[in-house]
Design a protein around this motif. Structure first.
Motif, PDB file in Angstrom:
ATOM      1  N   ALA A 370       0.839  -1.195   0.000  1.00  0.00           N
ATOM      2  CA  ALA A 370       0.000   0.000   0.000  1.00  0.00           C
ATOM      3  C   ALA A 370       0.880   1.253   0.000  1.00  0.00           C
ATOM      4  N   GLY A 371       0.568   2.180  -0.880  1.00  0.00           N
ATOM      5  CA  GLY A 371       1.300   3.445  -0.942  1.00  0.00           C
ATOM      6  C   GLY A 371       2.664   3.373  -1.583  1.00  0.00           C
ATOM      7  N   ILE A 372       3.011   2.243  -2.203  1.00  0.00           N
ATOM      8  CA  ILE A 372       4.353   2.096  -2.790  1.00  0.00           C
ATOM      9  C   ILE A 372       4.564   3.089  -3.931  1.00  0.00           C
ATOM     10  N   GLY A 373       3.485   3.530  -4.550  1.00  0.00           N
ATOM     11  CA  GLY A 373       3.591   4.509  -5.631  1.00  0.00           C
ATOM     12  C   GLY A 373       4.141   5.843  -5.171  1.00  0.00           C
ATOM     13  N   ARG A 374       3.914   6.183  -3.902  1.00  0.00           N
ATOM     14  CA  ARG A 374       4.435   7.439  -3.363  1.00  0.00           C
ATOM     15  C   ARG A 374       5.907   7.311  -2.991  1.00  0.00           C
ATOM     16  N   ARG A 375       6.313   6.119  -2.595  1.00  0.00           N
ATOM     17  CA  ARG A 375       7.695   5.906  -2.175  1.00  0.00           C
ATOM     18  C   ARG A 375       8.616   5.580  -3.361  1.00  0.00           C
ATOM     19  N   MET A 376       8.069   4.970  -4.396  1.00  0.00           N
ATOM     20  CA  MET A 376       8.864   4.589  -5.571  1.00  0.00           C
ATOM     21  C   MET A 376       8.161   5.103  -6.838  1.00  0.00           C
ATOM     22  N   THR A 379       9.601   3.877 -10.391  1.00  0.00           N
ATOM     23  CA  THR A 379       9.361   2.450 -10.630  1.00  0.00           C
ATOM     24  C   THR A 379       7.899   2.184 -10.920  1.00  0.00           C
ATOM     25  N   MET A 380       7.017   2.782 -10.138  1.00  0.00           N
ATOM     26  CA  MET A 380       5.591   2.570 -10.345  1.00  0.00           C
ATOM     27  C   MET A 380       5.094   3.231 -11.633  1.00  0.00           C
ATOM     28  N   ALA A 381       5.694   4.360 -12.011  1.00  0.00           N
ATOM     29  CA  ALA A 381       5.326   4.986 -13.286  1.00  0.00           C
ATOM     30  C   ALA A 381       5.671   4.042 -14.437  1.00  0.00           C
ATOM     31  N   ALA A 382       6.833   3.392 -14.342  1.00  0.00           N
ATOM     32  CA  ALA A 382       7.220   2.422 -15.364  1.00  0.00           C
ATOM     33  C   ALA A 382       6.230   1.259 -15.395  1.00  0.00           C
ATOM     34  N   PHE A 383       5.820   0.792 -14.220  1.00  0.00           N
ATOM     35  CA  PHE A 383       4.852  -0.309 -14.137  1.00  0.00           C
ATOM     36  C   PHE A 383       3.534   0.087 -14.802  1.00  0.00           C
ATOM     37  N   VAL A 384       3.072   1.297 -14.513  1.00  0.00           N
ATOM     38  CA  VAL A 384       1.787   1.755 -15.054  1.00  0.00           C
ATOM     39  C   VAL A 384       1.841   1.861 -16.578  1.00  0.00           C
ATOM     40  N   ILE A 385       2.915   2.431 -17.113  1.00  0.00           N
ATOM     41  CA  ILE A 385       3.018   2.585 -18.577  1.00  0.00           C
ATOM     42  C   ILE A 385       3.091   1.223 -19.261  1.00  0.00           C
ATOM     43  N   ALA A 386       3.905   0.320 -18.694  1.00  0.00           N
ATOM     44  CA  ALA A 386       3.976  -1.031 -19.256  1.00  0.00           C
ATOM     45  C   ALA A 386       2.629  -1.734 -19.122  1.00  0.00           C
ATOM     46  N   GLU A 437      -4.378   0.793  -7.758  1.00  0.00           N
ATOM     47  CA  GLU A 437      -5.203   1.481  -6.753  1.00  0.00           C
ATOM     48  C   GLU A 437      -4.566   1.397  -5.368  1.00  0.00           C
ATOM     49  N   ILE A 438      -4.099   0.226  -4.997  1.00  0.00           N
ATOM     50  CA  ILE A 438      -3.459   0.051  -3.690  1.00  0.00           C
ATOM     51  C   ILE A 438      -2.151   0.836  -3.619  1.00  0.00           C
ATOM     52  N   ALA A 439      -1.412   0.856  -4.716  1.00  0.00           N
ATOM     53  CA  ALA A 439      -0.098   1.513  -4.729  1.00  0.00           C
ATOM     54  C   ALA A 439      -0.195   3.026  -4.618  1.00  0.00           C
ATOM     55  N   TYR A 440      -1.251   3.613  -5.168  1.00  0.00           N
ATOM     56  CA  TYR A 440      -1.332   5.075  -5.232  1.00  0.00           C
ATOM     57  C   TYR A 440      -2.347   5.698  -4.269  1.00  0.00           C
ATOM     58  N   PHE A 441      -3.377   4.965  -3.908  1.00  0.00           N
ATOM     59  CA  PHE A 441      -4.478   5.597  -3.185  1.00  0.00           C
ATOM     60  C   PHE A 441      -4.626   5.110  -1.747  1.00  0.00           C
ATOM     61  N   ARG A 442      -3.604   4.472  -1.227  1.00  0.00           N
ATOM     62  CA  ARG A 442      -3.632   4.062   0.174  1.00  0.00           C
ATOM     63  C   ARG A 442      -2.367   4.550   0.874  1.00  0.00           C
ATOM     64  N   GLU A 443      -2.462   4.670   2.167  1.00  0.00           N
ATOM     65  CA  GLU A 443      -1.329   5.158   2.940  1.00  0.00           C
ATOM     66  C   GLU A 443      -0.216   4.113   2.975  1.00  0.00           C
TER      67      GLU A 443
END
Length: 495
Positions: A370-376, A379-386, A437-443
């Motif tokens: 949860a919230g890994i998108g804020r910390r990385m 990496t998460m932007a690459a995951f989303v585009i792929a 959703e879990i990566a970006y919208f949770r604490e």
């Protein structure tokens, strides 16, 4: 002249590198050897592709023994395309591997890991380049045996079970394949692809049961290696339990080579008429492909482990590739071939991103991230585009693949297949969207709360593949154009 020896060097260099890694048995030296070897591979493959496009097919006789007596390496547009794909992925894997392997594999096993990696690469390249049916079996076993070892090196004890399951099913697949080759040899007296194709054309196929039995054995054997539904049982556990580098490498390369070999037998050896007109291979393949697309996508929705989710996604994506083959027209085959290339880039980028998350967050369980998108964010932007490319959003390579598949379906008079492609693409939105959703919208919580971006040696290869997903989606001349030429070569047979 070294240019004339490039087909042999494509195989010999990784074999020598693997031997040196095993003999020296020093992790850092083994890594340098693997890195240098991997970087040289795309240079050789690109040279071969340029040579084929300008001069036509290349025939290389091993040891000076002319085919069909000796073993022939034969390169045309179709396998030069696959050689380049394998080589580029290998060149990107090695910079990424330095930190990942150091974190996931004990020091005393790292040199052996690099040795097995180079052996696997040599086997995959060998399957692609050889023009001999039994030689393809030898390379198939080289790549498979080294793959079992790489999977078993995973930290998770389930990796041993996954490696054993793959060993059992891989052995069954290889046995089916070699039985089929044996039947072909009995009927034709040769193992050379071109020679087999010529002699089969001289037989009365309709009454030649051994030849048809060979087609059945080879299709099932390679279907296991491809992970074609329902012969896919080994793949989810193997991808989920293996070290991150192994998973990324196998997802981007291994099944793609098996698909190529299956295409070579369908189109070059048995021939389009035998496979798709006289017998219902296309219809059976169509049903299995669609079943795999739906069943695997549905299972992926309910996975709690990212690697396992992407593994099931791979089974579905293999269905897209074989769907293109089953349509039995040039447009559909082009779609299947270009998706073979595109899926390698997509899944390579996704598994690279997941490997970085596993290293920095300490796990890949979705609920723990949860919230890994804020910390990385990178990496998460690459995951989303792929991930968008996997779905098939316009402007990405996934859209190019599915566009050709849809056109091929309409050309074959199967408009409803186009609708099913759309539905399964929406299913991909669901299983990828859960994690996003879990990566970006949770604490941030757990390991994700303290995670940071992985080192540049991991980020750069990830973003190279992600950028390629967009670049080749906007301008598909190289990928789709080459795939179209390869489709023509396969449909026309060896030339």
């Amino acid at each position: 002249m070294i240019e004339a020896q490039l087909p042999a060097l494509q195989i010999v260099l990784p074999l020598i590198g693997a031997t040196l890694c095993a003999i020296i048995d020093r992790p850092r030296i083994a890594y340098v050897i693997a890195l240098i070897t991997s970087v040289l591979m795309p240079v050789i493959a690109a040279s071969l592709l340029v040579q084929v496009l300008s001069e036509g097919s290349i025939s290389y006789a091993m040891g000076g023994w002319a085919p069909p007596i000796g073993i022939e390496y034969r390169i045309d547009v179709a396998n030069a395309f696959v050689l380049l794909l394998l080589s580029v992925i290998a060149a990107l894997i090695m910079p990424y591997a330095a930190r990942s392997v150091a974190a996931e594999i004990p020091d005393n096993k790292q040199a052996w890991f690099y040795s097995m990696y180079l052996l696997c690469l040599a086997g995959l390249l060998g399957i692609t380049i050889t023009g001999d049916a039994f030689n393809a079996f030898v390379f198939l076993e080289i790549s498979s045996l080294s793959t079992y070892v790489m999977i078993a090196m995973g930290k998770d004890r389930r990796a041993l079970l996954a490696a054993f399951q793959y060993l059992v099913m891989g052995t069954i697949g290889a046995t089916f394949y070699v039985v089929g080759v044996g039947l072909l040899y009995t009927m034709t007296g040769t193992l050379n692809f071109a020679d087999i194709a010529m002699r089969i054309n001289e037989l009365d196929i309709a009454s030649s049961r051994p030849v048809l039995a060979a087609l059945a054995f080879i299709t099932v054997g390679l279907g296991l290696k491809v992970a074609l539904f329902p012969l896919h049982a080994w793949l989810p556990n193997a991808y989920a339990g293996a070290p991150s580098v192994t998973t990324a490498f196998l997802a981007a390369t291994a099944t793609k080579v098996a698909v190529y070999l299956l295409l070579r037998f369908f189109y070059t050896i048995f021939g389009f008429e035998v496979v798709f007109e006289l017998h219902p291979v296309g219809e059976v393949l169509l049903v299995l492909s669609i079943a795999g697309m739906f069943a695997a996508s549905l299972v992926a929705i309910f996975q709690e482990d990212i690697k396992r989710m992407l593994a099931w996604s791979s089974v579905a994506q293999i269905g897209y590739i074989t769907l293109g083959v089953s349509l039995a027209n040039a447009t559909g085959l082009t779609g299947g071939l270009v998706h073979l290339f595109n899926h390698a880039m997509i899944k390579g980028g996704l598994f690279f991103a997941v490997g970085g998350i596993a290293l920095m967050a300490g796990g890949v369980k979705i609920s723990d991230l949860a919230g890994i998108g804020r910390r990385m964010p990178l990496t998460m932007a690459a995951f989303v585009i792929a991930g968008l490319s996997l779905v098939g959003v316009p402007g990405t390579v996934g859209f190019v693949s599915k566009w050709y598949l849809v056109l091929g379906a309409f050309e074959a008079g199967l408009w409803w297949v186009a609708f099913l492609i759309l539905i399964t693409s929406l299913m991909a939105v669901v299983y990828l969207g859960r994690f996003v959703e879990i990566a970006y919208f949770r604490e941030p919580a757990g390991g994700a709360a303290t995670a940071t971006e992985p080192p540049l040696s991991m980020l750069v290869p990830t973003w190279i593949l992600v950028i390629a997903c967009v670049a080749f989606g906007i301008n598909a001349e190289l990928t789709a154009g080459t795939a179209g030429l390869a489709a023509e070569v396969l449909i026309e047979g060896l030339r």
